[in-house]
Enzyme design. Sequence first.
Site, PDB file in Angstrom:
ATOM      1  N   CYS A  38       0.822  -1.216   0.000  1.00 38.27           N
ATOM      2  CA  CYS A  38       0.000   0.000   0.000  1.00 38.27           C
ATOM      3  C   CYS A  38       0.851   1.259   0.000  1.00 38.27           C
ATOM      4  O   CYS A  38       0.320   2.371  -0.053  1.00 38.27           O
ATOM      5  CB  CYS A  38      -0.956  -0.005   1.178  1.00 38.27           C
ATOM      6  SG  CYS A  38      -2.081  -1.412   1.106  1.00 38.27           S
ATOM      7  N   HIS A  41      -9.643   3.297  -1.348  1.00 39.04           N
ATOM      8  CA  HIS A  41      -8.254   2.874  -1.227  1.00 39.04           C
ATOM      9  C   HIS A  41      -7.852   2.002  -2.415  1.00 39.04           C
ATOM     10  O   HIS A  41      -7.807   0.781  -2.308  1.00 39.04           O
ATOM     11  CB  HIS A  41      -8.074   2.139   0.099  1.00 39.04           C
ATOM     12  CG  HIS A  41      -6.681   1.699   0.396  1.00 39.04           C
ATOM     13  ND1 HIS A  41      -5.560   2.306  -0.130  1.00 39.04           N
ATOM     14  CD2 HIS A  41      -6.218   0.687   1.193  1.00 39.04           C
ATOM     15  CE1 HIS A  41      -4.473   1.684   0.318  1.00 39.04           C
ATOM     16  NE2 HIS A  41      -4.847   0.700   1.111  1.00 39.04           N
TER      17      HIS A  41
END
Lengths: 381, 139
Positions: A81, A329
């Site tokens: 991420c 996200h």
Amino acid sequence: MADAYVVGVDMIKFGRFPEKSVPQLGSEAALLALDDCGLTIHDMQALYCGNLGQASGMVGQRILQEIGQTGIPVVNVANACATGATAFREAWASVKADLYDVVLAVGVEQMGRGLLGGGGGSRGISKEGLLGSGTMPSVFAEAGMEHTRQYGTTFEQFAKVSVKNHHHSTMNAKAMYQIETPLETVMNAEMISYPNTKLMCSVNVDGSAAAVIASERKARELGLMDRAIKVRASVLTSDPWQERDLVMPDVNTCTRKAAAAAYEMAGVGPDDIDLIELHDCFATAEILHYENLGLCEDGEAGRLIDDGEVALGGRIPVNVSGGLLSKGHPLGATGIANIYEVSTHLRGAAGQRQVEGARIGLTHVIGLGSACGIHILEKAA
Amino acid sequence: MADRPLPAVSHLKIPDEGDPYLEGSRCGVCGATFLGARHNCSKCGARGKMQTVQLSNKGELYSYCIVHRSFPGIDVPYVSAIVDLEGGGTVKGNLIDVEPDPAKIDFGMPVDVVYDDALGRKDADGNSYLSYFFKPRTQ
Ligand SMILES: [Zn+2]
């Protein structure tokens, strides 16, 4: 070394675009960022592309196949991420090192739905539900419960993070959701992994974001300094050894290490920061990072959310974009999307959600495994 | 097909004689404990100083979560627990014989590591597996 500046930056509205390809999504943000500074792909001397889902698929080159194959060097980056932030940092470093004058960084991701993590049935039998849970909601629930153990942080305090971030995104047209979620709605939503309910988990969306980074010399030559954002710190860390790391990914130590290095590089402290976009992949995670980033003393994070200090209008607004919880996200895009958000505030162009008088902002991402990327940005003088 | 259960993870050892146990490695330089076998220490960087150790079956609950949504076929709710073992080593597993309710679960509660069939799970060849679980210590 001379400073490097973000001269163009933008993101697409996050959402679900199954009909588009990953390079198409990436090219949309790339063109938006180029338009933001009035440059074209012909001006770019290199491309740094962050994507996780097709990490071996030459996504950067395929973006150029969409918008202009100019033959420039392309570096494809994958770092969980922290992928987008890592691509941005590589682009920044190339300008700082005087290799190039102006480069493009793109982060892009197309996500499936459902639970992340916990798969991995390589050989033998599946371990999910046998040796605990490896899903992301569970991993971050356990990290949150460690804070509960240490400081008594409550389910309600964790839930308030989601109330705040969903509220913020009602003012952000580029967020996936624009929906108010009162406390009872968040707490009564489907429980995924206690203490994270469904509304306390980040939204899996497709998205892309891009930034054009230029040397000071080039930014002046192009007449772009009036909207330029100075990169005052760029830091990337991996996770130092911790006694529980083999079973409990540690998002705290690598963040603390990155924060200390970033504050030192920028010559500022937490009190100098006007807004923060941090990695709220789960509501529990945001609470941990208030302390990890030095916004309060250890053990004070619950009070910070209770007192509204981290809401828009508070002492240090956090995730006014809506954060990963509500803006969404898309893994590889997240680290550049948060740079877009902070830059927009520093330019005074964030509209209804503008943090008044914002001068310095901080972005933070965590990739489990682990990687932490922090950038400190300031409006060019 | 094996004639007896296989270990669910490689650091679970099933001796021919005696009870199953968890195996770890301890660094002879800095004392860091790891699960399973390894050559080098990622805490201090020492090379070739690892000693094989038998980990304790006694520990205490460090952190947990209660899993309500999982993949198809997995029984929920259940407690996913992180347990610190006496003498070193941290392991993750299911905490059984407790109500999946935060009011009934105490941080630091003593637990025993117990060994049992891996919830009936079998691999593609039909082999059975032995796994470990955590159980609140009663006395
Ligand atoms: Zn060592």
